[in-house]
Design an enzyme around this catalytic site. Structure first.
Site, PDB file in Angstrom:
ATOM      1  N   HIS A  91      36.860  56.826  45.382  1.00  0.00           N
ATOM      2  CA  HIS A  91      37.398  57.339  44.126  1.00  0.00           C
ATOM      3  C   HIS A  91      38.542  56.410  43.747  1.00  0.00           C
ATOM      4  O   HIS A  91      39.399  56.116  44.576  1.00  0.00           O
ATOM      5  CB  HIS A  91      37.892  58.775  44.334  1.00  0.00           C
ATOM      6  CG  HIS A  91      38.209  59.487  43.053  1.00  0.00           C
ATOM      7  ND1 HIS A  91      39.254  59.119  42.242  1.00  0.00           N
ATOM      8  CD2 HIS A  91      37.608  60.542  42.436  1.00  0.00           C
ATOM      9  CE1 HIS A  91      39.271  59.920  41.186  1.00  0.00           C
ATOM     10  NE2 HIS A  91      38.290  60.798  41.275  1.00  0.00           N
ATOM     11  N   ARG A 108      42.004  60.245  33.106  1.00  0.00           N
ATOM     12  CA  ARG A 108      41.542  59.091  32.321  1.00  0.00           C
ATOM     13  C   ARG A 108      40.712  59.556  31.133  1.00  0.00           C
ATOM     14  O   ARG A 108      40.751  58.962  30.063  1.00  0.00           O
ATOM     15  CB  ARG A 108      40.753  58.133  33.213  1.00  0.00           C
ATOM     16  CG  ARG A 108      41.657  57.302  34.114  1.00  0.00           C
ATOM     17  CD  ARG A 108      40.896  56.539  35.169  1.00  0.00           C
ATOM     18  NE  ARG A 108      40.547  57.373  36.311  1.00  0.00           N
ATOM     19  CZ  ARG A 108      39.333  57.475  36.838  1.00  0.00           C
ATOM     20  NH1 ARG A 108      38.348  56.755  36.338  1.00  0.00           N
ATOM     21  NH2 ARG A 108      39.118  58.256  37.863  1.00  0.00           N
TER      22      ARG A 108
END
Lengths: 247, 369
Positions: B18, B34
């Protein structure tokens, strides 16, 4: 940064070998960005592999690492060393039997969670083909706060009423019942009332509010219980006015 | 346990990183940060992802580009930035910055309250006013115990579901939240299958073969309880294993790095025989638990390395610096690692069943049509 040496006084108990729990002291060089769980892991890795405690996520979402830290029910992964003095006392959670060291027996708590039927009881069961039960964001908002419980049991350790009478259903289980009762897709309130509105349910609570103070996710079980009391009182008067009505 | 019992481990070379974990603790900062418009910056404050076929950076946010590119590509980009010396040094290793400041306090509180809380608590950064230090962290094993779509394995009555299983909904990479499908869909199927078998079986006495296995398992634990002075510790071997796997079988791999890791893991496997159990209690013995888990992790680590060594191509989360292209002709196949006691696992292959999603070229950012 040089590590700060903190003295951890930890209550130890092994039912195989000891008559009663006793404190053991460990000196741990702690980094200031550590949490108490990091210090416990240091002890486990470097000083004493026999120390037993539960933990899993290290980020306050699993609810496994609850313990008393300087007398307060706390998640050890969310208790920062920078906020603690040079001496720290660690004990297993109050109000639970000790299984070993900092590990407590949770059977009573788990039974209570089950007793409030903590699942969706819909008006009509839908098959897989019929799709999902719909809900609007506004309907979700009514109970979302009460879904955030991580079953860490800190509220049971803080609750003076549970300390007084272990038959009290207790904060987290009652908040969970309230969560389903407020859910627009659920019609199970009547089925839950036997447990929730009993003498050992919401009416056992004396609204000290310690549960809500220690909750790491702001669930506010005390608020849930008071809301449920108001609703139950309403039921009582409705029954007086309209005997035999279906609630 | 399933591996040792003879069920192969499928596609073990595919391990997902990740891209945005907190340094030190590895706590995840959700992709949602994000999704809401957070950007990744290197030490010069530059949105470096545009240098790795994920740009152009504007307009932002938009799907399948820049910070919303796939996890493997973002983690790989970090690796390259680190090699170029454009990451930021901290006490807990190199990081880049995840900058959410453009979102403003109101949006951060409304959409990302947990991110703000985690960042403030664990790295002392309030994302309203400062960027969060992040780095790639090992996140999910796409591979696992080989199972079919009914969650059944090659051993009758043994079912598997969740991250430990490999029913192959993830392929060589994985989309966020697919773990829920693994649990909810295949967990239910495993339960239903197990119930069906249990209902159809009338054996009350375990067969003598099972009795013998139980005795052997008990014997292994008794031996651990009896052994003294081996000197190897769980934390010592575990930390060595972590470093070995990160260095040799991490975001990028080569034949040399994998061979070196393989040798080192074999050494760790041998030393594991000298592990010393310090806790001899019969109650909630976590020392015993950690010893058993470490033994299993060593076997799993070796399956990852050997599967990765034999896949001489780059695909999804498995990236080889010595074989940078995907090779569908040879490797559009599942790897199956078979347990061999005391040795490296045997690797065989099985064809991939392709239904609706056909393998295509992976293009992101401005390259998309």
């Amino acid at each position: 940064m040089t590590p700060r040496r903190i003295e951890f006084e930890i209550l130890r108990y092994d039912p195989d070998k000891m008559q009663k729990p006793e404190f053991q002291t460990y000196l741990v060089p702690c980094e200031e960005d550590w949490v108490v769980l990091d210090a416990l892991n240091y002890i486990k890795d470097e000083l004493d592999r026999t120390l037993s405690y539960r933990w899993s996520c290290h980020m306050a979402v699993c609810g496994s690492c609850s313990m008393m830290i300087n007398g307060e029910p706390t998640l050890s992964c969310k208790s920062f060393v920078r906020d603690l003095p040079n001496q720290v006392c660690i004990e297993p959670l109050n109000n639970f039997p000790i299984e070993r060291d900092l590990v407590v027996v949770l059977d009573d708590f788990l039974g209570k969670l089950n007793s409030v039927k903590p699942y969706l009881i819909p008006r009509e069961k839908k098959s897989l083909e019929e799709g999902v039960y719909l809900q609007s964001p506004a309907q979700l908002k009514k109970f979302k706060q009460f879904t955030l419980c991580i079953n860490c049991t800190l509220c049971y350790a803080a609750c003076p009423q549970y300390a007084h009478d272990e038959n009290f259903v207790g904060p987290a289980a009652l908040a969970l019942a309230h969560r389903y009762n407020l859910d627009s897709r659920d019609v199970g309130r009547t089925a839950r009332q036997d447990v929730v509105a009993s003498n050992l349910g919401i009416w056992e609570c004396s609204f000290v509010g310690a549960c809500s103070e220690v909750c790491p996710h702001g669930v506010d079980p005390a608020g849930a219980i008071q809301q449920a009391k108001i609703a139950s009182t309403g039921d009582y008067f409705m029954d007086l006015i309209l005997p035999g009505r279906k609630s | 346990m399933a591996f040792r019992a003879g069920v192969p481990l499928k596609d073990m070379e595919f391990v997902q990183y990740h891209p945005t974990g907190l340094p030190g603790t590895g706590i995840l900062i959700t992709e949602g940060s994000r999704g809401e418009g957070g950007v990744l910056l290197n030490k010069d404050g530059y949105r470096y992802l545009q240098d790795y076929d994920l740009g152009p950076p504007d307009p932002w946010p938009r799907k399948n580009a820049m910070e919303l590119g796939p996890r493997d590509r973002l983690s790989q980009a970090f690796w390259h930035e680190q090699k170029k010396g454009r990451t930021i040094k901290t006490l807990h290793g190199d990081v880049v910055h995840l900058d959410l400041r453009a979102l403003g306090e109101k949006k951060i509180n409304e959409r990302l309250p947990m991110v703000r809380d985690l960042a403030k608590s664990y790295v002392g950064v309030d994302p309203v006013y400062a960027p969060i230090p992040v780095r790639p962290v090992v996140h999910y094993t796409m591979g696992g115990i080989d199972s079919n779509i009914d969650a059944a394995t090659s051993i009758e009555g043994l079912f598997t579901a969740g991250e430990c299983a490999c029913v192959s909904i993830n392929g060589a990479n994985r989309l966020g939240s697919n773990s829920l499908t693994e649990l909810l869909v295949f967990g239910a199927r495993a339960g239903q299958g197990a119930a069906r078998i249990a209902a159809g079986s009338h054996k009350t006495n375990p067969g003598s073969a099972i009795q013998k296995q139980a005795e052997a398992a008990e014997g292994r634990i008794k031996k651990l309880f009896g052994a003294n002075g081996g000197g190897e510790t769980v934390s010592g071997l575990r930390d060595e294993m972590n470093t070995t796997m990160e260095e040799g079988a991490g975001i990028y791999r080569t034949d040399a790095s994998l061979r070196q890791s393989c040798e080192k893991m074999n050494d760790i496997g041998k030393r594991f025989a000298n592990i010393e159990l310090k806790d001899k209690s019969n109650v909630y013995n976590t020392d015993l638990l950690h010893v058993l888990e470490l033994g299993a992790m060593i076997d799993v680590a070796r399956a990852i390395i050997v599967s990765a060594l034999q896949r001489k191509e780059s695909r999804g989360s498995h990236q080889r610096l010595d074989f940078i292209k995907r090779d569908d002709k040879t490797y559009l196949r599942h790897s199956l690692a078979h347990y061999v006691p005391g040795q490296d696992p045997d690797i065989t292959y099985r064809d991939v069943v392709i239904t609706r999603s056909k393998p295509g070229t992976r293009v992101y950012g401005g390259g998309q049509k």
